[in-house]
Design a protein around this motif. Sequence first.
Motif, PDB file in Angstrom:
ATOM      1  N   ALA A  26       0.819  -1.213   0.000  1.00 28.80           N
ATOM      2  CA  ALA A  26       0.000   0.000   0.000  1.00 28.80           C
ATOM      3  C   ALA A  26       0.854   1.266   0.000  1.00 28.80           C
ATOM      4  N   LEU A  27       2.164   1.106   0.114  1.00 27.88           N
ATOM      5  CA  LEU A  27       3.069   2.259   0.103  1.00 27.88           C
ATOM      6  C   LEU A  27       3.072   2.930  -1.270  1.00 27.88           C
ATOM      7  N   SER A  28       3.296   4.215  -1.273  1.00 24.81           N
ATOM      8  CA  SER A  28       3.475   4.917  -2.551  1.00 24.81           C
ATOM      9  C   SER A  28       4.811   4.488  -3.141  1.00 24.81           C
ATOM     10  N   ASP A  29       5.035   4.829  -4.392  1.00 19.79           N
ATOM     11  CA  ASP A  29       6.307   4.484  -5.037  1.00 19.79           C
ATOM     12  C   ASP A  29       7.482   5.117  -4.298  1.00 19.79           C
ATOM     13  N   ALA A  30       7.331   6.363  -3.897  1.00 24.99           N
ATOM     14  CA  ALA A  30       8.396   7.056  -3.168  1.00 24.99           C
ATOM     15  C   ALA A  30       8.638   6.399  -1.814  1.00 24.99           C
ATOM     16  N   GLN A  31       7.565   6.021  -1.124  1.00 21.69           N
ATOM     17  CA  GLN A  31       7.702   5.371   0.179  1.00 21.69           C
ATOM     18  C   GLN A  31       8.367   4.006   0.051  1.00 21.69           C
ATOM     19  N   LEU A  32       7.964   3.232  -0.962  1.00 17.52           N
ATOM     20  CA  LEU A  32       8.568   1.913  -1.156  1.00 17.52           C
ATOM     21  C   LEU A  32      10.053   2.043  -1.466  1.00 17.52           C
ATOM     22  N   ALA A  33      10.416   2.996  -2.311  1.00 22.35           N
ATOM     23  CA  ALA A  33      11.831   3.226  -2.614  1.00 22.35           C
ATOM     24  C   ALA A  33      12.584   3.576  -1.332  1.00 22.35           C
ATOM     25  N   ALA A  34      12.012   4.435  -0.522  1.00 21.08           N
ATOM     26  CA  ALA A  34      12.672   4.850   0.718  1.00 21.08           C
ATOM     27  C   ALA A  34      12.847   3.676   1.683  1.00 21.08           C
ATOM     28  N   VAL A  35      11.825   2.852   1.829  1.00 22.07           N
ATOM     29  CA  VAL A  35      11.912   1.700   2.734  1.00 22.07           C
ATOM     30  C   VAL A  35      12.956   0.704   2.241  1.00 22.07           C
ATOM     31  N   LEU A  36      12.938   0.387   0.956  1.00 19.05           N
ATOM     32  CA  LEU A  36      13.911  -0.573   0.418  1.00 19.05           C
ATOM     33  C   LEU A  36      15.330  -0.026   0.516  1.00 19.05           C
ATOM     34  N   ASN A  37      15.501   1.250   0.265  1.00 18.13           N
ATOM     35  CA  ASN A  37      16.832   1.857   0.384  1.00 18.13           C
ATOM     36  C   ASN A  37      17.308   1.821   1.832  1.00 18.13           C
ATOM     37  N   TRP A  38      16.428   2.110   2.764  1.00 21.43           N
ATOM     38  CA  TRP A  38      16.777   2.057   4.178  1.00 21.43           C
ATOM     39  C   TRP A  38      17.164   0.628   4.573  1.00 21.43           C
ATOM     40  N   LEU A  39      16.363  -0.345   4.147  1.00 23.49           N
ATOM     41  CA  LEU A  39      16.663  -1.746   4.468  1.00 23.49           C
ATOM     42  C   LEU A  39      18.009  -2.176   3.903  1.00 23.49           C
ATOM     43  N   SER A  40      18.309  -1.746   2.684  1.00 23.07           N
ATOM     44  CA  SER A  40      19.559  -2.165   2.045  1.00 23.07           C
ATOM     45  C   SER A  40      20.776  -1.642   2.789  1.00 23.07           C
ATOM     46  N   VAL A  41      20.647  -0.501   3.443  1.00 24.96           N
ATOM     47  CA  VAL A  41      21.752   0.063   4.223  1.00 24.96           C
ATOM     48  C   VAL A  41      21.743  -0.509   5.644  1.00 24.96           C
ATOM     49  N   GLN A  42      20.585  -0.538   6.249  1.00 25.48           N
ATOM     50  CA  GLN A  42      20.450  -0.973   7.633  1.00 25.48           C
ATOM     51  C   GLN A  42      20.860  -2.430   7.820  1.00 25.48           C
ATOM     52  N   TYR A  43      20.539  -3.276   6.859  1.00 26.70           N
ATOM     53  CA  TYR A  43      20.806  -4.702   6.975  1.00 26.70           C
ATOM     54  C   TYR A  43      21.746  -5.179   5.873  1.00 26.70           C
ATOM     55  N   ALA A  44      22.763  -4.409   5.606  1.00 27.05           N
ATOM     56  CA  ALA A  44      23.703  -4.731   4.528  1.00 27.05           C
ATOM     57  C   ALA A  44      24.536  -5.963   4.832  1.00 27.05           C
ATOM     58  N   GLY A  45      24.745  -6.277   6.084  1.00 27.25           N
ATOM     59  CA  GLY A  45      25.529  -7.451   6.458  1.00 27.25           C
ATOM     60  C   GLY A  45      26.922  -7.392   5.875  1.00 27.25           C
ATOM     61  N   ALA A  46      27.344  -8.477   5.255  1.00 27.72           N
ATOM     62  CA  ALA A  46      28.695  -8.584   4.690  1.00 27.72           C
ATOM     63  C   ALA A  46      28.907  -7.608   3.538  1.00 27.72           C
ATOM     64  N   ASP A  47      27.843  -7.089   2.966  1.00 30.43           N
ATOM     65  CA  ASP A  47      27.946  -6.180   1.829  1.00 30.43           C
ATOM     66  C   ASP A  47      27.980  -4.711   2.240  1.00 30.43           C
ATOM     67  N   ALA A  48      28.184  -4.430   3.515  1.00 31.70           N
ATOM     68  CA  ALA A  48      28.119  -3.045   4.015  1.00 31.70           C
ATOM     69  C   ALA A  48      29.083  -2.107   3.299  1.00 31.70           C
ATOM     70  N   ALA A  49      30.233  -2.612   2.882  1.00 28.53           N
ATOM     71  CA  ALA A  49      31.220  -1.755   2.215  1.00 28.53           C
ATOM     72  C   ALA A  49      30.787  -1.382   0.802  1.00 28.53           C
ATOM     73  N   ARG A  50      29.948  -2.203   0.190  1.00 27.61           N
ATOM     74  CA  ARG A  50      29.487  -1.951  -1.184  1.00 27.61           C
ATOM     75  C   ARG A  50      28.047  -1.468  -1.148  1.00 27.61           C
ATOM     76  N   LYS A  51      27.859  -0.178  -1.082  1.00 29.41           N
ATOM     77  CA  LYS A  51      26.509   0.362  -1.031  1.00 29.41           C
ATOM     78  C   LYS A  51      25.866   0.285  -2.417  1.00 29.41           C
ATOM     79  N   PRO A  52      24.662  -0.268  -2.490  1.00 24.67           N
ATOM     80  CA  PRO A  52      24.000  -0.359  -3.793  1.00 24.67           C
ATOM     81  C   PRO A  52      23.492   0.997  -4.263  1.00 24.67           C
ATOM     82  N   VAL A  53      23.264   1.109  -5.535  1.00 24.41           N
ATOM     83  CA  VAL A  53      22.632   2.305  -6.091  1.00 24.41           C
ATOM     84  C   VAL A  53      21.203   2.335  -5.539  1.00 24.41           C
ATOM     85  N   PRO A  54      20.795   3.451  -4.933  1.00 27.13           N
ATOM     86  CA  PRO A  54      19.452   3.509  -4.348  1.00 27.13           C
ATOM     87  C   PRO A  54      18.355   3.377  -5.402  1.00 27.13           C
ATOM     88  N   PHE A  55      17.244   2.791  -4.988  1.00 31.42           N
ATOM     89  CA  PHE A  55      16.063   2.761  -5.840  1.00 31.42           C
ATOM     90  C   PHE A  55      15.523   4.174  -5.964  1.00 31.42           C
TER      91      PHE A  55
END
Length: 93
Positions: A26-55
Amino acid sequence: GMLARFMRTSEGRNYVLRVPGAANSALSDAQLAAVLNWLSVQYAGADAARKPVPFTEQEVSAARRMPLVEVLATRRAVVAELAASGEAPSAQY
């Protein structure tokens, strides 16, 4: 810690945005992008050094409107592609 790995390739990014939990949110496109981007940084695990390109909102909008009919088959193909290009989630993930 797997989201950032999926975000490494265009097919992986497309898959993340089209899985039912994301695409049908039910999230807007902007909200979904923000949540996924936050998750990718917050829970990067072993990939923390390689930050992905944000959605982006535009990327979310374009991808989530196309239904993903074969979720498991698509996921297997994406994981195989990721494995061929570097670290990937396990095939059982």
